[in-house]
Design an enzyme around this catalytic site. Sequence first.
Site, PDB file in Angstrom:
ATOM      1  CG  ASP A  59      -1.900   1.037   1.347  1.00 50.37           C
ATOM      2  OD1 ASP A  59      -1.707   2.098   0.726  1.00 50.37           O
ATOM      3  OD2 ASP A  59      -2.901   0.832   2.045  1.00 50.37           O
ATOM      4  CB  THR A 125      -6.986  13.370 -13.797  1.00 52.01           C
ATOM      5  OG1 THR A 125      -8.178  13.514 -14.573  1.00 52.01           O
ATOM      6  CG2 THR A 125      -7.263  13.936 -12.401  1.00 52.01           C
ATOM      7  CD  GLU A 127     -12.471  13.342 -13.888  1.00 50.00           C
ATOM      8  OE1 GLU A 127     -13.004  13.541 -12.791  1.00 50.00           O
ATOM      9  OE2 GLU A 127     -12.714  12.350 -14.596  1.00 50.00           O
ATOM     10  CE1 TYR A 153      -9.300   9.957  -9.687  1.00 51.68           C
ATOM     11  CE2 TYR A 153     -10.441  11.380 -11.258  1.00 51.68           C
ATOM     12  CZ  TYR A 153      -9.368  10.570 -10.937  1.00 51.68           C
ATOM     13  OH  TYR A 153      -8.352  10.385 -11.841  1.00 51.68           O
ATOM     14  CB  SER A 156      -8.578  12.911  -3.740  1.00 50.82           C
ATOM     15  OG  SER A 156      -8.813  12.147  -4.905  1.00 50.82           O
ATOM     16  CG  ASP A 275     -26.383  13.444 -15.413  1.00 51.88           C
ATOM     17  OD1 ASP A 275     -25.405  12.690 -15.610  1.00 51.88           O
ATOM     18  OD2 ASP A 275     -26.518  14.556 -15.952  1.00 51.88           O
ATOM     19  N   GLY A 278     -23.141  16.139  -9.879  1.00 50.03           N
ATOM     20  CA  GLY A 278     -22.034  17.067 -10.180  1.00 50.03           C
ATOM     21  C   GLY A 278     -21.341  16.766 -11.497  1.00 50.03           C
TER      22      GLY A 278
HETATM   23  P1  NAD Z   1      -6.986   1.945 -12.106  1.00 48.20           P
HETATM   24  O1  NAD Z   1      -8.065   2.145 -11.102  1.00 48.20           O
HETATM   25  O2  NAD Z   1      -7.210   1.053 -13.265  1.00 48.20           O
HETATM   26  O3  NAD Z   1      -5.670   1.393 -11.359  1.00 48.20           O
HETATM   27  C1  NAD Z   1      -5.253   1.888 -10.121  1.00 48.20           C
HETATM   28  C2  NAD Z   1      -4.187   0.932  -9.567  1.00 48.20           C
HETATM   29  O4  NAD Z   1      -3.699   1.480  -8.329  1.00 48.20           O
HETATM   30  C3  NAD Z   1      -4.730  -0.478  -9.262  1.00 48.20           C
HETATM   31  O5  NAD Z   1      -3.815  -1.458  -9.687  1.00 48.20           O
HETATM   32  C4  NAD Z   1      -4.820  -0.481  -7.718  1.00 48.20           C
HETATM   33  O6  NAD Z   1      -4.637  -1.768  -7.159  1.00 48.20           O
HETATM   34  C5  NAD Z   1      -3.669   0.453  -7.359  1.00 48.20           C
HETATM   35  N1  NAD Z   1      -3.854   1.077  -6.029  1.00 48.20           N
HETATM   36  C6  NAD Z   1      -4.978   1.685  -5.561  1.00 48.20           C
HETATM   37  N2  NAD Z   1      -4.775   2.105  -4.291  1.00 48.20           N
HETATM   38  C7  NAD Z   1      -3.482   1.772  -3.971  1.00 48.20           C
HETATM   39  C8  NAD Z   1      -2.680   1.946  -2.813  1.00 48.20           C
HETATM   40  N3  NAD Z   1      -3.164   2.549  -1.718  1.00 48.20           N
HETATM   41  N4  NAD Z   1      -1.407   1.491  -2.826  1.00 48.20           N
HETATM   42  C9  NAD Z   1      -0.913   0.871  -3.937  1.00 48.20           C
HETATM   43  N5  NAD Z   1      -1.636   0.646  -5.044  1.00 48.20           N
HETATM   44  C10 NAD Z   1      -2.911   1.105  -5.071  1.00 48.20           C
HETATM   45  O7  NAD Z   1      -6.567   3.406 -12.567  1.00 48.20           O
HETATM   46  P2  NAD Z   1      -6.086   3.940 -13.999  1.00 48.20           P
HETATM   47  O8  NAD Z   1      -7.262   4.269 -14.808  1.00 48.20           O
HETATM   48  O9  NAD Z   1      -5.040   3.044 -14.512  1.00 48.20           O
HETATM   49  O10 NAD Z   1      -5.420   5.324 -13.541  1.00 48.20           O
HETATM   50  C11 NAD Z   1      -4.057   5.382 -13.151  1.00 48.20           C
HETATM   51  C12 NAD Z   1      -3.714   6.806 -12.784  1.00 48.20           C
HETATM   52  O11 NAD Z   1      -3.927   7.660 -13.886  1.00 48.20           O
HETATM   53  C13 NAD Z   1      -4.551   7.368 -11.641  1.00 48.20           C
HETATM   54  O12 NAD Z   1      -3.724   8.158 -10.836  1.00 48.20           O
HETATM   55  C14 NAD Z   1      -5.593   8.219 -12.346  1.00 48.20           C
HETATM   56  O13 NAD Z   1      -5.999   9.280 -11.509  1.00 48.20           O
HETATM   57  C15 NAD Z   1      -4.790   8.724 -13.526  1.00 48.20           C
HETATM   58  N6  NAD Z   1      -5.559   9.050 -14.748  1.00 48.20           N
HETATM   59  C16 NAD Z   1      -6.431   8.147 -15.277  1.00 48.20           C
HETATM   60  C17 NAD Z   1      -7.082   8.442 -16.465  1.00 48.20           C
HETATM   61  C18 NAD Z   1      -8.049   7.465 -17.109  1.00 48.20           C
HETATM   62  O14 NAD Z   1      -8.708   7.823 -18.084  1.00 48.20           O
HETATM   63  N7  NAD Z   1      -8.158   6.242 -16.645  1.00 48.20           N
HETATM   64  C19 NAD Z   1      -6.858   9.674 -17.095  1.00 48.20           C
HETATM   65  C20 NAD Z   1      -5.976  10.585 -16.511  1.00 48.20           C
HETATM   66  C21 NAD Z   1      -5.317  10.248 -15.339  1.00 48.20           C
HETATM   67  O1  DAU Z   2     -10.511  12.749 -17.645  1.00 45.43           O
HETATM   68  C1  DAU Z   2      -9.708  11.821 -17.002  1.00 45.43           C
HETATM   69  C2  DAU Z   2     -10.538  10.939 -16.100  1.00 45.43           C
HETATM   70  O2  DAU Z   2     -11.297  10.088 -16.945  1.00 45.43           O
HETATM   71  C3  DAU Z   2      -9.689  10.125 -15.127  1.00 45.43           C
HETATM   72  O3  DAU Z   2      -9.040  10.999 -14.239  1.00 45.43           O
HETATM   73  C4  DAU Z   2     -10.551   9.124 -14.356  1.00 45.43           C
HETATM   74  O4  DAU Z   2      -9.723   8.294 -13.551  1.00 45.43           O
HETATM   75  C5  DAU Z   2     -11.305   8.268 -15.345  1.00 45.43           C
HETATM   76  O5  DAU Z   2     -12.165   7.378 -14.650  1.00 45.43           O
HETATM   77  C6  DAU Z   2     -12.120   9.141 -16.298  1.00 45.43           C
HETATM   78  O6  DAU Z   2     -13.198   9.809 -15.598  1.00 45.43           O
HETATM   79  P1  DAU Z   2     -14.676   9.921 -16.227  1.00 45.43           P
HETATM   80  O7  DAU Z   2     -15.634  10.143 -15.132  1.00 45.43           O
HETATM   81  O8  DAU Z   2     -14.691  10.843 -17.384  1.00 45.43           O
HETATM   82  O9  DAU Z   2     -14.783   8.397 -16.821  1.00 45.43           O
HETATM   83  P2  DAU Z   2     -15.987   7.326 -16.812  1.00 45.43           P
HETATM   84  O10 DAU Z   2     -15.539   6.224 -17.721  1.00 45.43           O
HETATM   85  O11 DAU Z   2     -16.428   6.993 -15.453  1.00 45.43           O
HETATM   86  O12 DAU Z   2     -17.151   8.125 -17.530  1.00 45.43           O
HETATM   87  C7  DAU Z   2     -16.991   8.698 -18.820  1.00 45.43           C
HETATM   88  C8  DAU Z   2     -18.285   9.417 -19.162  1.00 45.43           C
HETATM   89  O13 DAU Z   2     -19.318   8.442 -19.367  1.00 45.43           O
HETATM   90  C9  DAU Z   2     -18.789  10.327 -18.075  1.00 45.43           C
HETATM   91  O14 DAU Z   2     -19.376  11.472 -18.670  1.00 45.43           O
HETATM   92  C10 DAU Z   2     -19.847   9.516 -17.353  1.00 45.43           C
HETATM   93  C11 DAU Z   2     -20.419   8.645 -18.454  1.00 45.43           C
HETATM   94  N1  DAU Z   2     -20.895   7.298 -18.030  1.00 45.43           N
HETATM   95  C12 DAU Z   2     -20.045   6.509 -17.321  1.00 45.43           C
HETATM   96  C13 DAU Z   2     -20.437   5.245 -16.918  1.00 45.43           C
HETATM   97  C14 DAU Z   2     -19.525   4.365 -16.113  1.00 45.43           C
HETATM   98  C15 DAU Z   2     -22.147   6.860 -18.404  1.00 45.43           C
HETATM   99  O15 DAU Z   2     -22.910   7.571 -19.092  1.00 45.43           O
HETATM  100  N2  DAU Z   2     -22.555   5.618 -18.006  1.00 45.43           N
HETATM  101  C16 DAU Z   2     -21.754   4.797 -17.260  1.00 45.43           C
HETATM  102  O16 DAU Z   2     -22.201   3.669 -16.900  1.00 45.43           O
END
Ligand code: NAD
Ligand code: DAU
Length: 342
Positions: A59, A125, A127, A153, A156, A275, A278
Site C-alpha cells: 500500500d 488528470t 479533471e 475524486y 483528491s 445522471d 455534479g
Molecule cells: P486503475 O483504477 O485502473 O488502477 C489503479 C491501480 O492502483 C490499481 O492497480 C490499484 O490496485 C492500485 N492502487 C490503488 N490504491 C493503492 C494503494 N493505496 N497502494 C498501492 N496501489 C494502489 O486506474 P487507472 O485508470 O489506470 O489510472 C491510473 C492513474 O492515472 C490514476 O492516478 C488516475 O488518476 C490517472 N488518470 C487516469 C485516467 C483514465 O482515463 N483512466 C486519465 C488521466 C489520469
Molecule cells: O478525464 C480523465 C478521467 O477520466 C480520469 O481521471 C478518471 O480516472 C477516469 O475514470 C475518467 O473519468 P470519467 O468520469 O470521465 O470516466 P468514466 O468512464 O467513469 O465516464 C466517462 C463518461 O461516461 C462520463 O461522462 C460519465 C459517463 N458514463 C459513465 C459510466 C460508467 C455513463 O454515461 N454511463 C456509465 O455507466
Amino acid sequence: MTIIVTGGAGFIGSNFIFHMLDAHPEDRIVCLDKLTYAGNLSTLRDVMDRPNFRFVRLDICDREGVYRLFEEEHPDIVVNFAAESHVDRSIEDPSVFLQTNIIGTSVLMDACRKYGIGRFHQVGTDEVYGDLPLDRPDLFFTEETPIRTSSPYSSSKAGADLLVMAYHRTFGLPVTVSRCSNNYGPYQFPEKLIPLMIANCLNDKPLPVYGEGLNVRDWLYVEDHCKAIDLILRKGRVGEVYNIGGHNEMRNIDIVKLICRALDKPESLITHVTDRKGHDMRYAIDPAKIHRELGWLPETKFEDGIRRTIAWYLEHRDWWQEIISGEYQNYYEKMYGNRGTV
Ligand code: NAD
Ligand code: DAU
C-alpha cells in the site's frame, strides 16, 4: 535505471510497464501495487518472469513498507499511478480517495526525500480543471487553467498535485506532473464507460447512459499516454506540469452508439439513467506545451484505437468476465440496480 511504478497492476500503469519493458529493456521496473479491486495480477502475467521486473504487493500509504522498498531498490525514478480512480465510487465514499490519492502520494514523496531520487512523476488528470461549457468549443484546458474540481475524486487528485508542487518548492524534490484526458484501451476495468459498454453489449444487457449522454470527453489511446510520460521522464523540465491529450472530443452517446454498431447490437439496449451528481459537462485538453517542448503528438487515431480496443475485449473475455463475475456484481447492483431511468 531502476524505476518504481506504483499502481502498475491497474489499467494505465500496466500498459506503462509493457511500454517501458519494450522501449527500455536496460531499465529495471519494480511494480508496487496494493491490488485493490482495480488491480489485477493476471494483467502482469506475461512480464512476471522477466529478470528486470519485480512485483511487490504494498500500500503506498504504508510508510514502513515503502521505506523498506526504497532501501532495497534505490530507485532512480518513481512514477505514481496508484490511485482510487473512479468518480462514481468517490461520490459513494470519498474517504479512501483522500487516503490513497493524497496521503499515499505524500508517503511516496517522503521516501523520495529520505533516500534521494532523480525524479518523482505524478500521474494527474484533466479533471482537476473542472469542466468547460458545451457552447464554447473554443475553450481548452491549458496548464494555467485554474484548479476547480467537481468530485471528491478530482479534489483528491488536485490535492495530490498541489502537494507535489509544494514538495518541489519547499524541499527541492525533482518532480514533474502530467494531466491527461480520458484513456481507453486494453486492461481497463469494466466499471469505466468504454469497457462497461462493450461488456454489456456482449452480454446483451442494458447500456446505462447517464442523463442525455451529451457530456463530452477527450479520448486518448492509452499507449499514447504512456509514451508521453516516458518522454516527460527523459526530457521534461523539473517542476513543470504537462497536459496530455489528443483533441479527440466525443459525446458519450456517440461513443455508445459506435460500440453498438461495431458489435452489431441494437441501439434499443441504450437506457438513459439518472445522471451522475455534479457531472462534468466537457473536458478538452490543449496539448500545445508538450508538443512544443518535447515534440509529443498522439499516434493512434480514434477509429484505429477503438477498433483495437473492442477486438482486445473480444479476444480477452476471460480477463473481464472473471472480474464482472466476482465482487463487481455487488458494485454493479448497488450503482445501477435502483438507478431510475430518464
Ligand atoms: P486503475 O483504477 O485502473 O488502477 C489503479 C491501480 O492502483 C490499481 O492497480 C490499484 O490496485 C492500485 N492502487 C490503488 N490504491 C493503492 C494503494 N493505496 N497502494 C498501492 N496501489 C494502489 O486506474 P487507472 O485508470 O489506470 O489510472 C491510473 C492513474 O492515472 C490514476 O492516478 C488516475 O488518476 C490517472 N488518470 C487516469 C485516467 C483514465 O482515463 N483512466 C486519465 C488521466 C489520469
Ligand atoms: O478525464 C480523465 C478521467 O477520466 C480520469 O481521471 C478518471 O480516472 C477516469 O475514470 C475518467 O473519468 P470519467 O468520469 O470521465 O470516466 P468514466 O468512464 O467513469 O465516464 C466517462 C463518461 O461516461 C462520463 O461522462 C460519465 C459517463 N458514463 C459513465 C459510466 C460508467 C455513463 O454515461 N454511463 C456509465 O455507466
